[in-house]
Scaffold this active site. Structure first.
Site, PDB file in Angstrom:
ATOM      1  N   CYS A  44       0.828  -1.214   0.000  1.00  0.00           N
ATOM      2  CA  CYS A  44       0.000   0.000   0.000  1.00  0.00           C
ATOM      3  C   CYS A  44       0.858   1.258   0.000  1.00  0.00           C
ATOM      4  O   CYS A  44       1.473   1.603   1.021  1.00  0.00           O
ATOM      5  CB  CYS A  44      -0.927  -0.028   1.222  1.00  0.00           C
ATOM      6  SG  CYS A  44      -1.807   1.517   1.536  1.00  0.00           S
ATOM      7  N   CYS A  47      -0.155   4.007   2.487  1.00  0.00           N
ATOM      8  CA  CYS A  47       0.213   3.624   3.856  1.00  0.00           C
ATOM      9  C   CYS A  47       1.625   4.119   4.185  1.00  0.00           C
ATOM     10  O   CYS A  47       1.883   4.620   5.283  1.00  0.00           O
ATOM     11  CB  CYS A  47       0.168   2.101   4.017  1.00  0.00           C
ATOM     12  SG  CYS A  47      -1.473   1.366   3.798  1.00  0.00           S
TER      13      CYS A  47
END
Length: 299
Positions: A44, A47
Site C-alpha cells: 500500500c 500507507c
C-alpha cells in the site's frame, strides 16, 4: 518486523500488534489513553506516506495517545470484523471501544487535528521539551542534569537523534570516547547523515586521532625548529583542537594550505572541513575559520 518498510517500535508509544495481541495492545491500553490503530499492508503506497506523518503526530502528543499498527495481510481477522474496506485506515479506540477514524493518507495538519479531537490541544512533544531543557542545562554548566534529561528522552524515544547526539557528545566531553561511540551507535543507519549525528561522529574521530599525539609542547618545538614540517604542524593542529584551542588549530592548517595546497592530497583543507563539521556551522571558530579559508582560496 518491518512496518511500511520502516523498523517498528521507535518508542513505547508505537508498536505492532497481532490478532492475538489486539485485546491487550488496543482494547486494554485504550482504558488508559486513546489508541490509534493503523491498518496497513506492505503493498500500500498511501500507507507508506501516512507512516511518518502519524508517527510524528503521535510522538508530538507526548504520551496522550498511542499508535498500534496491524498488517492486514498477516492479520485479516480484526480488520474484517471492523469492516475495514480500504487502507490505510486509522481507527481510534477509547475505553475499549472504537470511537472515531479516518481513511487514506492525510496531511500532518489533518492528523494533528484528529488527535486533538481525542485528547485536546497538543503543544510541543514532551521529548522535544526535554531536549530543549537538556540544552539549557548544558549552557548552564549542568552536564549531569543534561545527561539525565537526554537519558529520559531515549527511554521514551530510543531513536531521538537530538538526544543521541547530545548524550554522545556529553560522554565525549568527559573523555569517554568509547561511551560516546556506544551512544552514537543507537542512531538508525539511515539517519547517519543527520547533521547532529555527523558532527558528533566527526568529533569522535578527531578525539581518537588526537589521543595518540601526546603533549603539544614537543610538536610546537618541531614546528618552531622547521616551519616546513607540515606533518608536525598537522599533528599539532589535531592536538590543539583536542584541547579546545580551536583558533590556533585553524591557523596551523591554514598555514599548511598556504605553503602547499597539495600536501598529503589536500589533507590540511580536508581536516579543516572536518573541524567545521565537528564544531558545528555556527560555532565562532567555524565561522572565522571558513572566512580565513575562503580568503586564502578565492582572493
Amino acid at each position: 518486523m518491518l512496518v511500511n518498510g520502516e523498523a517498528a517500535g521507535q518508542s513505547g508509544l508505537i508498536k505492532d500488534t497481532t490478532t492475538q495481541g489486539f485485546r491487550q495492545d488496543v482494547v486494554s491500553e485504550s482504558m488508559q489513553q486513546p489508541v490509534l490503530v493503523d491498518f496497513w499492508a506492505p503493498w500500500c503506497g498511501p500507507c507508506k506516506q501516512l507512516t511518518p506523518v502519524i508517527e510524528k503526530a503521535v510522538k508530538a502528543a507526548g504520551g496522550k495517545v498511542k499508535l498500534v499498527k496491524m498488517n492486514i495481510d498477516e492479520h485479516p481477522q480484526i480488520p474484517g470484523q471492523l469492516g475495514i474496506q480500504s487502507i490505510p485506515a486509522v481507527i481510534a479506540f477509547k475505553q475499549g471501544q472504537p470511537i472515531d477514524g479516518f481513511m487514506g493518507a492525510q496531511p500532518e495538519s489533518q492528523v494533528k487535528a484528529f488527535i486533538e479531537r481525542l485528547v485536546g490541544p497538543v503543544g510541543p512533544g514532551e521529548a522535544e521539551a526535554l531536549v530543549a531543557a537538556a540544552q539549557e542545562a548544558i549552557a548552564a554548566g549542568d552536564a549531569a542534569g543534561a545527561s539525565e534529561l537526554y537519558a529520559h528522552v531515549l527511554q521514551m524515544e530510543p531513536d531521538n537523534l537530538a538526544a543521541i547526539a547530545g548524550l554522545s557528545r556529553l560522554h565525549l566531553d568527559t573523555g569517554d570516547v568509547e561511551g560516546a561511540k556506544g551512544i552514537l551507535a543507537m542512531a538508525p543507519q539511515d539517519k547517519a547523515g543527520d547533521p547532529a549525528i555527523a558532527a558528533v561522529r566527526a568529533a569522535i574521530e578527531l578525539a581518537e586521532q588526537a589521543a595518540s599525539l601526546g603533549d603539544t609542547a614537543e610538536l610546537e618545538a618541531k614546528v618552531a625548529a622547521d616551519p616546513k614540517d607540515h606533518q608536525a604542524r598537522f599533528d599539532l593542529a589535531l592536538a590543539l583542537n583536542a584541547r579546545d584551542r580551536r583558533d590556533e588549530a585553524v591557523d596551523h592548517l591554514i598555514a599548511i594550505i598556504r605553503a602547499d595546497r597539495t600536501w598529503n592530497e589536500d589533507g590540511a583543507r580536508k581536516q579543516l572541513l572536518q573541524f567545521f563539521e565537528a564544531w558545528g556551522p555556527m560555532d565562532e571558530a567555524s565561522v572565522a575559520g571558513r572566512r580565513k579559508l575562503s580568503t586564502l582560496l578565492f582572493s
